[in-house]
Design an enzyme around this catalytic site. Structure first.
Site, PDB file in Angstrom:
ATOM      1  CE1 TYR A   1      -7.576   4.267  10.939  1.00  0.00           C
ATOM      2  CE2 TYR A   1      -9.222   5.820  10.142  1.00  0.00           C
ATOM      3  CZ  TYR A   1      -7.972   5.244  10.038  1.00  0.00           C
ATOM      4  OH  TYR A   1      -7.107   5.654   9.055  1.00  0.00           O
TER       5      TYR A   1
ATOM      6  N   GLY B   1       0.780  -1.227   0.000  1.00  0.00           N
ATOM      7  CA  GLY B   1       0.000   0.000   0.000  1.00  0.00           C
ATOM      8  C   GLY B   1       0.812   1.277   0.000  1.00  0.00           C
TER       9      GLY B   1
ATOM     10  N   GLY C   1       2.544   2.646   2.342  1.00  0.00           N
ATOM     11  CA  GLY C   1       3.863   2.522   2.940  1.00  0.00           C
ATOM     12  C   GLY C   1       4.900   2.088   1.923  1.00  0.00           C
TER      13      GLY C   1
END
Length: 309
Positions: A171, A29, A31
């Site tokens: 979250y 992803g 990162g």
């Protein structure tokens, strides 16, 4: 410093030769896109992953100087082991890893709600332990979810949200914590006379397999409830990594928050963006820092930083 109007892009990254960067949660992803861009600009990038084999498979796809080290942010013993194994200077720490919208209440190995424990506490401990080595900046990836409907806040009296758990509620709390952490870290670094800078970024909406970067972060999608809207508004992974990269290499004021410049901050070129009132409260930031020190058993290394300054 580049501006939004210049439509900053990956090719605008200055030469990073001789610099070392750690990117957490970088085997896929956004990162991984961050690793690719920085390694492509000449940096030596340390890619961290819970699963070293998966990390090595990802690193094998990246041209440039890349190495893999194990790190599980949901396990403070792993965080301490990683930090203890670090030697020498570290130019940039990018706190990218995270989890999102875990359906049922789940705890880390240390007994923290998984999203708060991974996204905030793991990075909090890692940053404090690595700070004596960091020479330039710490970039922490937050999210538009920090100002989601319902006015997210830090539930100091019930951090694990026992009896009131909801995936997005947890979250949002963790992403708010990321911004408060950045705010207080910047204050402490400045007070210690350290040249190190603390910044935050968010990717907007990106087509990534990391669910925490989905359009579920946005108020619009919550109202529209359309997966089609997600893909129409979302940008490619490489574009989603731009705010983090911008924060990692450009000359920006401390505590800056970078995001896309387009409609709703879903997509576009990286620029400085605003944050919620809750994410700008220095009193809450200091309280969160104190609580986080108690929970992780780590503290701001003021003496080491003052001596280094």
């Amino acid at each position: 410093m580049a501006t939004a109007s210049s439509k900053w892009k990956i090719t605008d990254i200055p030469d990073q030769t001789g610099r070392t960067v750690v990117v957490t949660g970088a085997n896929s992803g956004l990162g991984l896109a961050t690793v690719e861009a920085l390694a492509g600009a000449g940096a030596h990038v340390v890619l961290t992953a819970r699963d070293v084999k998966r990390g090595e498979a990802a690193a094998a796809t990246v041209p440039g100087s890349v190495e893999v080290r194990r790190l599980d942010l949901a396990d403070l013993a792993s965080v301490r082991e990683f930090a203890a194994g670090w030697h020498g200077d570290l130019d940039v720490l990018i706190n990218n890893a995270g989890v999102m919208n875990i359906p049922k209440p789940t705890l880390t190995k240390d007994g923290f709600e998984m999203q708060f424990g991974t996204n905030h506490l793991g990075h909090f401990a890692l940053t404090n332990l690595l700070l004596p080595h960091i020479t330039d900046r710490v970039v922490t990836v937050s999210s538009g979810a920090h100002k989601a409907p319902g006015s997210p806040r830090i539930h100091f009296d019930n951090r694990n949200l026992t009896g009131e758990y909801a995936p997005m509620k947890a979250y949002s709390q963790s992403k708010l914590a990321n911004l408060l952490f950045t705010l207080e870290l910047h204050r402490r670094l400045t007070e210690a006379g350290s040249p190190v800078c603390a910044l935050a970024a968010h990717p907007g909406a990106a087509k990534s397999n990391l669910s925490r970067h989905s359009m579920q972060d946005s108020r619009v999608l919550m109202r529209v409830g359309s997966r089609l809207a997600q893909w129409l508004l979302a940008q490619e992974t490489q574009a989603g990594a731009l705010p983090t990269l911008y924060a990692a290499v450009e000359d920006l004021p401390g505590a800056s928050y970078v995001g896309p410049d387009g409609f709703g901050e879903f997509r576009g070129a990286p620029t400085l963006v605003g944050r919620s009132k809750a994410a700008s409260d220095p009193t809450t930031a200091r309280r969160l820092w104190t609580v986080s020190e108690e929970l992780t058993g780590t503290a701001f290394p003021e003496q080491a930083l003052t001596a280094r300054a």
